[in-house]
Enzyme design. Structure first.
Site, PDB file in Angstrom:
ATOM      1  N   SER A  64       0.794  -1.235   0.000  1.00 23.02           N
ATOM      2  CA  SER A  64       0.000   0.000   0.000  1.00 23.02           C
ATOM      3  C   SER A  64       0.823   1.281   0.000  1.00 23.02           C
ATOM      4  O   SER A  64       0.267   2.363  -0.199  1.00 23.02           O
ATOM      5  CB  SER A  64      -0.927   0.035   1.215  1.00 23.02           C
ATOM      6  N   LYS A  67       0.416   3.412  -2.941  1.00 25.96           N
ATOM      7  CA  LYS A  67      -0.765   4.264  -3.175  1.00 25.96           C
ATOM      8  C   LYS A  67      -0.427   5.760  -3.114  1.00 25.96           C
ATOM      9  O   LYS A  67      -1.074   6.581  -3.772  1.00 25.96           O
ATOM     10  CB  LYS A  67      -1.857   3.934  -2.147  1.00 25.96           C
ATOM     11  N   TYR A 189      -3.211  -2.522 -10.376  1.00 28.77           N
ATOM     12  CA  TYR A 189      -3.186  -2.355  -8.912  1.00 28.77           C
ATOM     13  C   TYR A 189      -2.321  -3.437  -8.240  1.00 28.77           C
ATOM     14  O   TYR A 189      -1.480  -3.137  -7.391  1.00 28.77           O
ATOM     15  CB  TYR A 189      -4.623  -2.366  -8.379  1.00 28.77           C
ATOM     16  N   VAL A 258       1.256  -3.683   3.881  1.00 25.85           N
ATOM     17  CA  VAL A 258       1.241  -4.982   4.567  1.00 25.85           C
ATOM     18  C   VAL A 258       2.512  -5.811   4.333  1.00 25.85           C
ATOM     19  O   VAL A 258       2.655  -6.881   4.908  1.00 25.85           O
ATOM     20  CB  VAL A 258      -0.016  -5.839   4.229  1.00 25.85           C
TER      21      VAL A 258
END
Ligand code: GLN
Length: 304
Positions: A64, A67, A189, A258
């Site tokens: 993440s 992002k 993604y 994560v």
């Protein structure tokens, strides 16, 4: 002048043998093979100096953390139109939570929960012919390191088990907040999340957020206003339902993943990356949070 090298070495020494290190993420099967004993810290000072200790040079899955970088890539292109498709409010929910998305008619709470990042990925698919390569090149440029790459095995592992992300993307599509094909958007993604970087490469790639939008090579990547806004979202939404706790304990804008990485920064001062794969129950690196709390306490450098 603070002796950053001894500060991070002291922290590393103090907590590296902690027995309570949290649990390595296993919902993406390929991530569960990582040795939880690894722990690294890297600081990049705004003056160009670097300080590092432990496993700072071992590549890990950024997940993440990507992002914040994908948002930085699309913000100068789409500008304020982005905020018609997502909000900038903390969700108070886990990163993969879906109920608010339905309640709020397919408008994700912010770009850092999975649904928001999937909309950002959709923007990349709409704008670029080869979005995977463009995103990878962008990250390589920011970190000034061409060796950075996807981990195709991790991306595939997530595709095979990413039912929650398929649900999010389908819900977005049902609410007309996804322009492209679900599989195409999720393929991007999953690959952006699978990129592997070291603590040093991440501290370097995030330098622009501490430097008013100018990257390590002093090229303007974001206006200073855009950098300020992404920092604000990192502070309020960078740690999902633990964003309040991170501001309370650490007091810096930042982003977790994560894979066990955390990047945090103080504008005009430094970026700092920690990596330890064990996560707390909210999906943030347990030793990383502890190290960063000690870092801002010892150096008295935080935004507050
Ligand atoms: N790729 C992961 C997912 O979508 C990223 C989650 C994270 O790092 N918090 O579940």
């Amino acid at each position: 002048m603070i002796d950053f090298q001894s500060v991070i070495e002291d922290i590393h020494k103090d907590i590296k043998h902690d027995v309570n290190r949290g649990l390595v993420a296993s919902y993406i099967p390929e991530l569960s093979n990582i040795d939880p004993q690894q722990f690294g810290i890297h600081v990049k000072h705004i003056n160009g100096n670097s300080y590092a200790t432990g496993d700072w040079n071992v590549p890990f899955s950024i997940q993440s953390i990507s992002k914040a970088l994908s948002l930085a890539l699309v913000l100068p292109i789409y500008k304020d139109a982005i905020w018609e498709r997502m909000d900038v409010e903390p969700s108070g929910n886990p990163f993969n939570h879906l109920s608010l998305l339905e309640l709020e008619n397919g408008i994700p709470r912010n770009p850092f929960i999975n649904a928001g990042a999937i909309v950002v990925a959709d923007m990349m698919v709409s704008h670029f012919k080869n979005p995977k390569q463009v995103f990878l090149d962008y990250v390589r440029d920011l970190a000034n390191d061409k060796t950075i790459d996807f981990n195709y095995t991790v991306a595939k592992s997530e595709r095979l088990t990413g039912f929650g992300n398929y649900a999010a993307a389908n819900l977005l599509k049902a609410y007309n907040n996804l322009e492209n094909d679900v599989d195409e958007v999720l393929d991007l993604y999953f690959h952006q999340c699978s990129i592997e970087m070291t603590c040093e490469q991440l501290s370097n790639a995030f330098f622009m957020f501490a430097n008013h939008g100018k990257c390590l090579q002093q090229k303007e990547r974001l206006t200073s206003s855009q950098a300020k806004r992404i920092n604000a979202i990192m502070l309020t939404c960078g740690f999902y339902d633990e964003a309040g706790e991170f501001a309370f304990e650490v007091g810096l804008p930042g982003k977790s993943g994560v894979g066990g990485g955390i990047i945090a920064l103080l504008p005009n001062h430094f970026t700092i990356t920690t990596w330890s794969p064990g996560l707390n129950e909210r999906g943030n690196s347990l030793l990383g949070m502890k190290a960063l709390e000690q870092f801002t306490t010892k150096t008295k450098l935080s935004i507050f």
